[in-house]
Design an enzyme around this catalytic site. Structure first.
Site, mmCIF file in Angstrom:
data_model
loop_
_atom_site.group_PDB
_atom_site.id
_atom_site.type_symbol
_atom_site.label_atom_id
_atom_site.label_comp_id
_atom_site.label_asym_id
_atom_site.label_seq_id
_atom_site.Cartn_x
_atom_site.Cartn_y
_atom_site.Cartn_z
ATOM 1 N N PHE A 47 8.822 -6.872 -7.561
ATOM 2 C CA PHE A 47 9.633 -5.740 -7.121
ATOM 3 C C PHE A 47 8.877 -4.418 -6.986
ATOM 4 O O PHE A 47 9.497 -3.382 -6.773
ATOM 5 C CB PHE A 47 10.847 -5.518 -8.037
ATOM 6 C CG PHE A 47 11.933 -6.538 -7.867
ATOM 7 C CD1 PHE A 47 12.449 -6.842 -6.617
ATOM 8 C CD2 PHE A 47 12.447 -7.211 -8.971
ATOM 9 C CE1 PHE A 47 13.447 -7.782 -6.459
ATOM 10 C CE2 PHE A 47 13.452 -8.155 -8.814
ATOM 11 C CZ PHE A 47 13.958 -8.437 -7.562
ATOM 12 N N ASP A 48 7.557 -4.422 -7.124
ATOM 13 C CA ASP A 48 6.835 -3.151 -6.956
ATOM 14 C C ASP A 48 5.414 -3.389 -6.456
ATOM 15 O O ASP A 48 4.456 -2.821 -6.977
ATOM 16 C CB ASP A 48 6.814 -2.372 -8.278
ATOM 17 C CG ASP A 48 6.593 -0.873 -8.058
ATOM 18 O OD1 ASP A 48 6.803 -0.402 -6.912
ATOM 19 O OD2 ASP A 48 6.221 -0.170 -9.007
ATOM 20 N N ILE A 49 5.287 -4.231 -5.420
ATOM 21 C CA ILE A 49 3.985 -4.485 -4.812
ATOM 22 C C ILE A 49 3.602 -3.280 -3.955
ATOM 23 O O ILE A 49 4.320 -2.903 -3.034
ATOM 24 C CB ILE A 49 4.018 -5.757 -3.938
ATOM 25 C CG1 ILE A 49 4.416 -6.977 -4.777
ATOM 26 C CG2 ILE A 49 2.683 -5.973 -3.242
ATOM 27 C CD1 ILE A 49 3.441 -7.326 -5.877
ATOM 28 N N THR A 88 9.613 0.919 -5.176
ATOM 29 C CA THR A 88 9.062 2.211 -4.778
ATOM 30 C C THR A 88 9.430 2.497 -3.338
ATOM 31 O O THR A 88 9.268 1.644 -2.464
ATOM 32 C CB THR A 88 7.524 2.209 -4.930
ATOM 33 O OG1 THR A 88 7.187 2.023 -6.305
ATOM 34 C CG2 THR A 88 6.931 3.540 -4.460
#
Length: 244
Positions: A47-49, A88
């Site tokens: 969920f935050d690559i 993000t």
């Protein structure tokens, strides 16, 4: 990690990789994400690559880092509850905002990876407000237009000057940022494409952001403004202070 995070290299004119090295790093990231999705008893959705969360060891081997937003789900489950929405701004998949784009799943990480690929290929952030109304302001739209001009038989000096690996990263990135999750490849399919040559690569459909062709940069932020509104309602949108 001794060499810090990937963003320090892809957004810097002083620190740069050869295309072969960049392709090697890309494959390392893809394999890492695929392991999270397929290699564990429970699939791990990151969920935050993003470039800031890819760390490089002494040999520039990439490590997927910062699991503060990650969630575990049974590998057979394709549905993730809406309460899992997180990420993000700029890398969050559309289904995080509206279920009309599909269910939240491992394909949400694929979308973020696609944005990361385009940034690696272009050596710049996907949206650059400093370019004003320039057609280059939103990189995914601009590069899609350049690549489709070539497919239509037009002479595109930009594409002619592209390294074949740059073109490959762009095309794969565009596949990964398809608006509907069902239209994106899985990470294992991404790896197969990255390991193959460029001759058989097919252009995807035009992504949502590119519907108007040469768009104004403010239009490219319409979607991210919705994300900001969502975050103000209490959902978890990570800030730089939360990063490793």
């Amino acid at each position: 990690m001794p060499n810090g995070s990937l963003d320090k290299y892809i957004f810097s004119a002083e620190k740069s990789f050869s295309w072969d090295k960049l392709n090697e790093i890309t494959l390392g990231i893809a394999r890492g994400i695929n392991y999270l999705h397929q290699g564990c008893d429970m699939q791990i959705l990151h969920f935050d690559i993003k470039p800031h969360n890819i760390l490089l060891d002494s040999n520039f081997v990439p490590k997927v880092a910062d699991f503060g937003l990650a969630k575990l789900y049974p590998r057979g489950d394709s549905f993730v509850p809406l309460s899992a929405m997180r990420g993000t701004v700029g890398y969050i998949a559309p289904e995080m905002i509206s279920r009309s784009f599909g269910v939240i799943s491992s394909k949400s990480d694929v979308y973020s990876f696609g944005m990361l690929l385009l940034e690696m290929a272009g050596g710049r952030r996907n949206a650059d407000p400093n370019m004003g109304s320039s057609s280059q302001a939103y990189y995914p739209s601009w590069v899609y237009d350049q690549l489709t001009r070539e497919e239509a038989g037009e002479i595109s000096p930009v594409v002619a000057d592209m390294h074949e690996l740059e073109k490959k990263l762009c095309v794969v990135g565009l596949w990964c940022i398809q608006m509907r999750s069902r239209d994106r490849p899985t990470m294992s399919e991404v790896i197969e494409i990255l390991e193959a040559g460029v001759d058989d690569l097919q252009m995807p459909s035009r992504p949502f952001f590119c519907d108007e062709g040469h768009i104004h940069v403010e239009d490219s932020y319409h979607f991210t403004s919705e994300l900001t509104a969502v975050s103000e309602e209490g959902l978890s949108v990570v800030s730089e202070e939360d990063d490793v």
